[in-house]
Design an enzyme around this catalytic site. Structure first.
Site, PDB file in Angstrom:
ATOM      1  N   LYS A   1       0.800  -1.234   0.000  1.00 41.87           N
ATOM      2  CA  LYS A   1       0.000   0.000   0.000  1.00 41.87           C
ATOM      3  C   LYS A   1       0.829   1.278   0.000  1.00 41.87           C
ATOM      4  CE  LYS A   1      -3.320  -1.241  -0.499  1.00 41.87           C
ATOM      5  NZ  LYS A   1      -3.583  -1.951  -1.799  1.00 41.87           N
TER       6      LYS A   1
ATOM      7  N   HIS B   1       7.528  -7.573  -1.713  1.00 47.52           N
ATOM      8  CA  HIS B   1       7.309  -6.901  -0.425  1.00 47.52           C
ATOM      9  C   HIS B   1       8.284  -7.439   0.623  1.00 47.52           C
ATOM     10  CE1 HIS B   1       3.789  -4.946  -1.940  1.00 47.52           C
ATOM     11  NE2 HIS B   1       3.022  -6.024  -1.969  1.00 47.52           N
TER      12      HIS B   1
ATOM     13  N   SER C   1      -4.584   2.959   4.199  1.00 48.24           N
ATOM     14  CA  SER C   1      -4.794   2.263   2.936  1.00 48.24           C
ATOM     15  C   SER C   1      -4.883   0.748   3.173  1.00 48.24           C
ATOM     16  CB  SER C   1      -3.638   2.588   1.980  1.00 48.24           C
ATOM     17  OG  SER C   1      -3.814   1.963   0.745  1.00 48.24           O
TER      18      SER C   1
ATOM     19  N   TYR D   1       6.156   8.187  -2.225  1.00 50.48           N
ATOM     20  CA  TYR D   1       4.830   8.386  -2.825  1.00 50.48           C
ATOM     21  C   TYR D   1       4.489   9.875  -2.882  1.00 50.48           C
ATOM     22  CZ  TYR D   1      -0.313   7.863  -3.165  1.00 50.48           C
ATOM     23  OH  TYR D   1      -1.624   7.938  -3.553  1.00 50.48           O
TER      24      TYR D   1
ATOM     25  N   ARG E   1      -8.121   3.174  -4.657  1.00 43.75           N
ATOM     26  CA  ARG E   1      -9.145   3.569  -3.712  1.00 43.75           C
ATOM     27  C   ARG E   1      -9.336   5.083  -3.715  1.00 43.75           C
ATOM     28  NH1 ARG E   1      -9.560   5.206   1.688  1.00 43.75           N
ATOM     29  NH2 ARG E   1      -7.315   5.600   1.609  1.00 43.75           N
ATOM     30  N   LYS E   2      -8.321   5.815  -3.272  1.00 45.16           N
ATOM     31  CA  LYS E   2      -8.457   7.258  -3.142  1.00 45.16           C
ATOM     32  C   LYS E   2      -7.253   7.983  -3.744  1.00 45.16           C
ATOM     33  CE  LYS E   2     -10.326  10.369   0.359  1.00 45.16           C
ATOM     34  NZ  LYS E   2     -10.792  10.440   1.759  1.00 45.16           N
TER      35      LYS E   2
END
Ligand code: A3P
Length: 280
Positions: A42, A89, A119, A174, A240-241
Protein backbone atom coordinates in the site's frame (compact mmCIF):
# COMPACT_ATOMS: atom_id res chain seq x y z
CA UNK A 1 -9.74 -17.87 9.15
CA UNK A 2 -6.48 -18.74 10.92
CA UNK A 3 -5.33 -20.68 7.88
CA UNK A 4 -5.26 -17.52 5.75
CA UNK A 5 -2.00 -16.55 7.45
CA UNK A 6 1.20 -18.36 8.31
CA UNK A 7 4.49 -17.17 9.69
CA UNK A 8 7.89 -17.45 8.10
CA UNK A 9 10.98 -16.11 9.88
CA UNK A 10 8.64 -14.26 12.24
CA UNK A 11 6.77 -12.43 9.47
CA UNK A 12 3.12 -12.99 8.51
CA UNK A 13 2.43 -14.17 4.98
CA UNK A 14 -0.84 -15.21 3.41
CA UNK A 15 -1.17 -18.81 2.37
CA UNK A 16 -0.79 -17.54 -1.21
CA UNK A 17 2.91 -17.46 -0.38
CA UNK A 18 3.63 -21.12 0.24
CA UNK A 19 6.22 -22.04 2.91
CA UNK A 20 8.02 -24.14 0.28
CA UNK A 21 8.37 -21.15 -2.02
CA UNK A 22 9.57 -18.92 0.82
CA UNK A 23 12.15 -21.53 1.81
CA UNK A 24 13.39 -21.87 -1.74
CA UNK A 25 13.81 -18.12 -2.37
CA UNK A 26 17.44 -18.19 -1.24
CA UNK A 27 18.31 -20.32 -4.23
CA UNK A 28 16.63 -18.02 -6.73
CA UNK A 29 18.65 -17.32 -9.84
CA UNK A 30 18.51 -13.59 -10.57
CA UNK A 31 19.46 -12.09 -13.90
CA UNK A 32 21.67 -9.05 -14.10
CA UNK A 33 19.01 -7.09 -15.95
CA UNK A 34 16.15 -7.88 -13.56
CA UNK A 35 14.57 -4.80 -12.04
CA UNK A 36 13.09 -5.18 -8.58
CA UNK A 37 10.17 -3.05 -7.51
CA UNK A 38 10.23 -3.09 -3.73
CA UNK A 39 7.67 -1.81 -1.27
CA UNK A 40 5.79 -2.35 1.91
CA UNK A 41 2.17 -3.02 0.85
CA UNK A 42 0.00 0.00 0.00
CA UNK A 43 2.85 2.37 -0.71
CA UNK A 44 2.14 3.01 -4.37
CA UNK A 45 3.53 -0.16 -5.94
CA UNK A 46 0.95 -0.34 -8.74
CA UNK A 47 1.50 3.28 -9.59
CA UNK A 48 5.25 2.80 -9.83
CA UNK A 49 4.83 -0.42 -11.82
CA UNK A 50 2.59 1.46 -14.26
CA UNK A 51 5.25 4.12 -14.75
CA UNK A 52 8.15 1.69 -15.12
CA UNK A 53 6.49 -0.58 -17.65
CA UNK A 54 5.58 2.47 -19.76
CA UNK A 55 9.17 3.74 -19.73
CA UNK A 56 10.51 0.85 -21.77
CA UNK A 57 9.98 0.64 -25.48
CA UNK A 58 11.51 -2.83 -25.53
CA UNK A 59 9.64 -5.91 -24.33
CA UNK A 60 9.46 -6.16 -20.53
CA UNK A 61 7.31 -8.33 -18.38
CA UNK A 62 5.80 -7.38 -15.04
CA UNK A 63 5.61 -10.52 -12.91
CA UNK A 64 3.61 -11.12 -9.77
CA UNK A 65 5.58 -10.59 -6.53
CA UNK A 66 8.41 -13.06 -6.17
CA UNK A 67 7.05 -14.31 -2.84
CA UNK A 68 3.55 -15.06 -4.22
CA UNK A 69 2.73 -18.55 -5.32
CA UNK A 70 3.94 -22.08 -4.69
CA UNK A 71 7.13 -23.96 -5.38
CA UNK A 72 6.59 -23.82 -9.15
CA UNK A 73 7.01 -20.03 -9.07
CA UNK A 74 10.78 -19.94 -9.50
CA UNK A 75 10.59 -22.19 -12.52
CA UNK A 76 7.87 -20.03 -14.05
CA UNK A 77 10.02 -16.95 -13.62
CA UNK A 78 12.98 -18.82 -15.14
CA UNK A 79 11.00 -19.52 -18.26
CA UNK A 80 10.33 -15.87 -19.04
CA UNK A 81 12.53 -14.72 -21.86
CA UNK A 82 11.86 -10.96 -21.66
CA UNK A 83 13.40 -8.57 -19.22
CA UNK A 84 11.69 -9.04 -15.89
CA UNK A 85 10.24 -6.34 -13.65
CA UNK A 86 9.75 -8.19 -10.39
CA UNK A 87 7.74 -6.71 -7.51
CA UNK A 88 8.40 -7.80 -3.95
CA UNK A 89 7.31 -6.90 -0.43
CA UNK A 90 10.21 -8.76 1.18
CA UNK A 91 12.46 -7.24 3.83
CA UNK A 92 15.99 -6.61 2.62
CA UNK A 93 17.23 -9.53 4.72
CA UNK A 94 14.85 -11.96 3.07
CA UNK A 95 15.62 -10.93 -0.48
CA UNK A 96 17.22 -13.75 -2.51
CA UNK A 97 20.99 -13.12 -2.18
CA UNK A 98 21.51 -13.50 -5.89
CA UNK A 99 19.77 -10.15 -6.54
CA UNK A 100 22.28 -8.53 -4.20
CA UNK A 101 25.33 -10.32 -5.59
CA UNK A 102 24.41 -9.43 -9.16
CA UNK A 103 23.71 -5.85 -8.13
CA UNK A 104 20.33 -5.87 -9.84
CA UNK A 105 18.61 -2.50 -9.98
CA UNK A 106 16.06 -2.09 -7.21
CA UNK A 107 13.56 0.71 -6.72
CA UNK A 108 12.14 1.10 -3.23
CA UNK A 109 8.98 3.12 -2.80
CA UNK A 110 7.68 4.20 0.56
CA UNK A 111 4.90 6.37 1.84
CA UNK A 112 3.94 8.20 5.00
CA UNK A 113 3.18 5.20 7.23
CA UNK A 114 0.03 6.84 8.57
CA UNK A 115 -1.46 6.85 5.08
CA UNK A 116 -0.06 3.40 4.43
CA UNK A 117 -1.85 2.14 7.56
CA UNK A 118 -5.16 3.65 6.45
CA UNK A 119 -4.79 2.26 2.94
CA UNK A 120 -3.97 -1.17 4.32
CA UNK A 121 -6.97 -1.03 6.65
CA UNK A 122 -9.36 -0.56 3.72
CA UNK A 123 -7.53 -3.22 1.80
CA UNK A 124 -7.87 -5.70 4.65
CA UNK A 125 -11.48 -4.86 5.27
CA UNK A 126 -12.68 -5.65 1.81
CA UNK A 127 -10.38 -8.55 0.99
CA UNK A 128 -11.64 -12.08 1.66
CA UNK A 129 -8.07 -13.38 1.40
CA UNK A 130 -7.07 -11.54 4.55
CA UNK A 131 -8.21 -11.95 8.16
CA UNK A 132 -11.36 -10.08 9.14
CA UNK A 133 -10.79 -6.70 10.72
CA UNK A 134 -13.64 -5.33 12.78
CA UNK A 135 -12.66 -1.75 13.37
CA UNK A 136 -10.07 0.84 12.46
CA UNK A 137 -9.02 0.88 16.12
CA UNK A 138 -8.30 -2.84 16.02
CA UNK A 139 -6.32 -2.51 12.80
CA UNK A 140 -4.37 0.47 14.10
CA UNK A 141 -3.05 -1.66 16.98
CA UNK A 142 -2.13 -4.55 14.69
CA UNK A 143 -0.29 -2.21 12.33
CA UNK A 144 1.78 -0.67 15.11
CA UNK A 145 2.61 -4.11 16.46
CA UNK A 146 3.64 -5.27 13.01
CA UNK A 147 1.08 -8.02 13.25
CA UNK A 148 -0.07 -7.66 9.65
CA UNK A 149 0.98 -9.25 6.35
CA UNK A 150 4.58 -8.45 5.48
CA UNK A 151 5.34 -7.63 9.10
CA UNK A 152 6.24 -4.34 10.68
CA UNK A 153 6.32 -1.24 8.49
CA UNK A 154 9.21 0.02 10.62
CA UNK A 155 11.34 -3.10 10.22
CA UNK A 156 10.68 -3.13 6.49
CA UNK A 157 11.62 0.48 5.96
CA UNK A 158 14.70 0.32 8.17
CA UNK A 159 15.99 -2.86 6.55
CA UNK A 160 15.93 -1.10 3.16
CA UNK A 161 17.04 2.30 4.35
CA UNK A 162 20.35 0.77 5.36
CA UNK A 163 20.97 0.25 1.66
CA UNK A 164 19.49 3.49 0.37
CA UNK A 165 22.90 4.69 -0.79
CA UNK A 166 23.85 1.52 -2.64
CA UNK A 167 24.42 2.43 -6.28
CA UNK A 168 21.90 -0.13 -7.53
CA UNK A 169 19.09 1.08 -5.27
CA UNK A 170 16.79 4.05 -5.89
CA UNK A 171 14.65 5.30 -3.01
CA UNK A 172 11.37 6.99 -3.84
CA UNK A 173 8.50 8.51 -1.88
CA UNK A 174 4.83 8.39 -2.83
CA UNK A 175 4.40 11.99 -1.73
CA UNK A 176 7.15 13.15 -4.11
CA UNK A 177 5.36 11.39 -6.95
CA UNK A 178 2.17 13.21 -6.03
CA UNK A 179 4.01 16.53 -5.87
CA UNK A 180 6.00 16.35 -9.10
CA UNK A 181 5.52 13.16 -11.10
CA UNK A 182 7.50 14.27 -14.19
CA UNK A 183 10.53 14.95 -12.02
CA UNK A 184 10.39 11.49 -10.45
CA UNK A 185 9.72 9.75 -13.77
CA UNK A 186 12.80 11.50 -15.19
CA UNK A 187 14.79 10.32 -12.17
CA UNK A 188 13.59 6.75 -12.68
CA UNK A 189 14.45 6.80 -16.37
CA UNK A 190 17.98 8.00 -15.64
CA UNK A 191 18.40 5.35 -12.95
CA UNK A 192 17.27 2.65 -15.38
CA UNK A 193 19.56 4.01 -18.06
CA UNK A 194 16.73 4.79 -20.44
CA UNK A 195 16.70 7.65 -22.84
CA UNK A 196 13.21 9.11 -22.66
CA UNK A 197 12.20 12.43 -24.21
CA UNK A 198 10.44 15.08 -22.15
CA UNK A 199 7.43 14.62 -24.39
CA UNK A 200 7.27 10.92 -23.61
CA UNK A 201 7.65 11.68 -19.92
CA UNK A 202 4.67 14.03 -20.06
CA UNK A 203 2.71 11.35 -21.87
CA UNK A 204 3.63 8.67 -19.32
CA UNK A 205 2.58 10.98 -16.49
CA UNK A 206 -0.79 11.60 -18.09
CA UNK A 207 -1.36 7.88 -18.50
CA UNK A 208 -0.27 7.21 -14.93
CA UNK A 209 -2.66 9.56 -13.19
CA UNK A 210 -4.91 8.00 -10.58
CA UNK A 211 -8.05 8.36 -12.69
CA UNK A 212 -6.41 7.00 -15.85
CA UNK A 213 -4.94 4.01 -14.06
CA UNK A 214 -8.17 3.32 -12.26
CA UNK A 215 -10.25 3.31 -15.42
CA UNK A 216 -7.59 1.32 -17.32
CA UNK A 217 -7.59 -1.53 -14.86
CA UNK A 218 -11.37 -1.62 -14.75
CA UNK A 219 -11.29 -2.39 -18.46
CA UNK A 220 -8.48 -4.92 -18.23
CA UNK A 221 -8.85 -8.57 -17.60
CA UNK A 222 -6.29 -9.01 -14.87
CA UNK A 223 -4.08 -12.02 -15.11
CA UNK A 224 -2.98 -12.83 -11.54
CA UNK A 225 0.49 -13.92 -12.63
CA UNK A 226 1.20 -10.46 -14.05
CA UNK A 227 -0.12 -8.16 -11.42
CA UNK A 228 1.53 -6.55 -8.46
CA UNK A 229 -1.27 -7.65 -6.21
CA UNK A 230 -2.08 -11.29 -6.52
CA UNK A 231 -4.30 -11.17 -3.45
CA UNK A 232 -7.32 -9.67 -5.09
CA UNK A 233 -8.82 -9.27 -8.52
CA UNK A 234 -10.90 -6.41 -7.18
CA UNK A 235 -9.17 -3.35 -8.61
CA UNK A 236 -11.33 -1.07 -6.48
CA UNK A 237 -9.23 -2.24 -3.56
CA UNK A 238 -6.08 -1.03 -5.28
CA UNK A 239 -7.28 2.27 -6.72
CA UNK A 240 -9.14 3.57 -3.71
CA UNK A 241 -8.46 7.26 -3.14
CA UNK A 242 -4.88 7.97 -4.13
CA UNK A 243 -4.46 10.96 -1.85
CA UNK A 244 -1.92 12.30 0.60
CA UNK A 245 -3.13 12.82 4.17
CA UNK A 246 -6.20 10.59 4.28
CA UNK A 247 -4.95 9.50 7.71
CA UNK A 248 -6.44 12.74 9.04
CA UNK A 249 -9.89 11.30 8.35
CA UNK A 250 -9.16 8.22 10.44
CA UNK A 251 -6.70 8.92 13.27
CA UNK A 252 -8.04 10.20 16.58
CA UNK A 253 -5.77 12.77 18.30
CA UNK A 254 -4.83 10.07 20.78
CA UNK A 255 -3.96 7.57 18.07
CA UNK A 256 -1.90 10.25 16.40
CA UNK A 257 0.11 10.89 19.55
CA UNK A 258 0.71 7.21 20.06
CA UNK A 259 1.73 6.70 16.45
CA UNK A 260 4.22 9.54 16.60
CA UNK A 261 5.66 8.33 19.88
CA UNK A 262 6.33 4.92 18.39
CA UNK A 263 7.51 6.41 15.10
CA UNK A 264 10.00 8.68 16.85
CA UNK A 265 11.31 5.84 18.96
CA UNK A 266 11.66 3.28 16.17
CA UNK A 267 12.97 5.77 13.63
CA UNK A 268 15.37 7.64 15.88
CA UNK A 269 18.41 6.53 13.87
CA UNK A 270 16.69 6.93 10.51
CA UNK A 271 18.06 9.68 8.29
CA UNK A 272 15.05 9.50 6.02
CA UNK A 273 12.33 9.81 8.65
CA UNK A 274 11.94 13.49 7.73
CA UNK A 275 11.00 12.66 4.14
CA UNK A 276 8.14 10.58 5.43
CA UNK A 277 6.82 13.01 7.96
CA UNK A 278 6.34 16.32 6.23
CA UNK A 279 2.65 15.52 6.15
CA UNK A 280 2.56 14.39 9.78
P1 A3P B 1 -5.15 4.54 -1.06
O1 A3P B 1 -5.70 3.29 -0.46
O2 A3P B 1 -4.71 5.53 -0.02
O3 A3P B 1 -6.04 5.15 -2.07
P2 A3P B 1 -0.12 -0.42 -3.66
O4 A3P B 1 -0.12 -0.26 -5.13
O5 A3P B 1 1.25 -0.47 -3.08
O6 A3P B 1 -1.01 -1.52 -3.21
O7 A3P B 1 -0.72 0.93 -3.06
C1 A3P B 1 -2.06 1.28 -3.24
C2 A3P B 1 -2.25 2.75 -2.93
O8 A3P B 1 -1.69 3.54 -4.01
C3 A3P B 1 -3.70 3.12 -2.82
O9 A3P B 1 -3.79 4.16 -1.84
C4 A3P B 1 -3.97 3.63 -4.23
O10 A3P B 1 -5.10 4.45 -4.35
C5 A3P B 1 -2.70 4.40 -4.53
N1 A3P B 1 -2.51 4.61 -5.97
C6 A3P B 1 -2.58 3.68 -6.95
N2 A3P B 1 -2.39 4.24 -8.15
C7 A3P B 1 -2.19 5.55 -7.94
C8 A3P B 1 -1.96 6.67 -8.81
N3 A3P B 1 -1.88 6.53 -10.13
N4 A3P B 1 -1.80 7.89 -8.23
C9 A3P B 1 -1.89 8.04 -6.90
N5 A3P B 1 -2.10 7.03 -6.04
C10 A3P B 1 -2.26 5.80 -6.54
Amino acid sequence: EAELIHRFKGISFTTRSSPELLKSLDSFDAREDDVLLVSYPKSGTHWLAGVITKLYNTQVILTSPIEFGDISKLEELNKLSSKRIIPTHLDYNMLPPNFKNKKCKMIYISRNPKDTAVSMYHYYRDNPNLPTIDTWTAFFDLFLKGDVVCGSWFDHFLSWEEHANDKNILFLFYEDMKKDLPKIVKQISLFLGLNVSDNDIQDICRKSSFSEMKSDTEKENNDPSHTVCALTSNRKLIFRKGAVGDWKNHFTPKQNRRFEEIFNEKMKLSKMAKSLTYEF
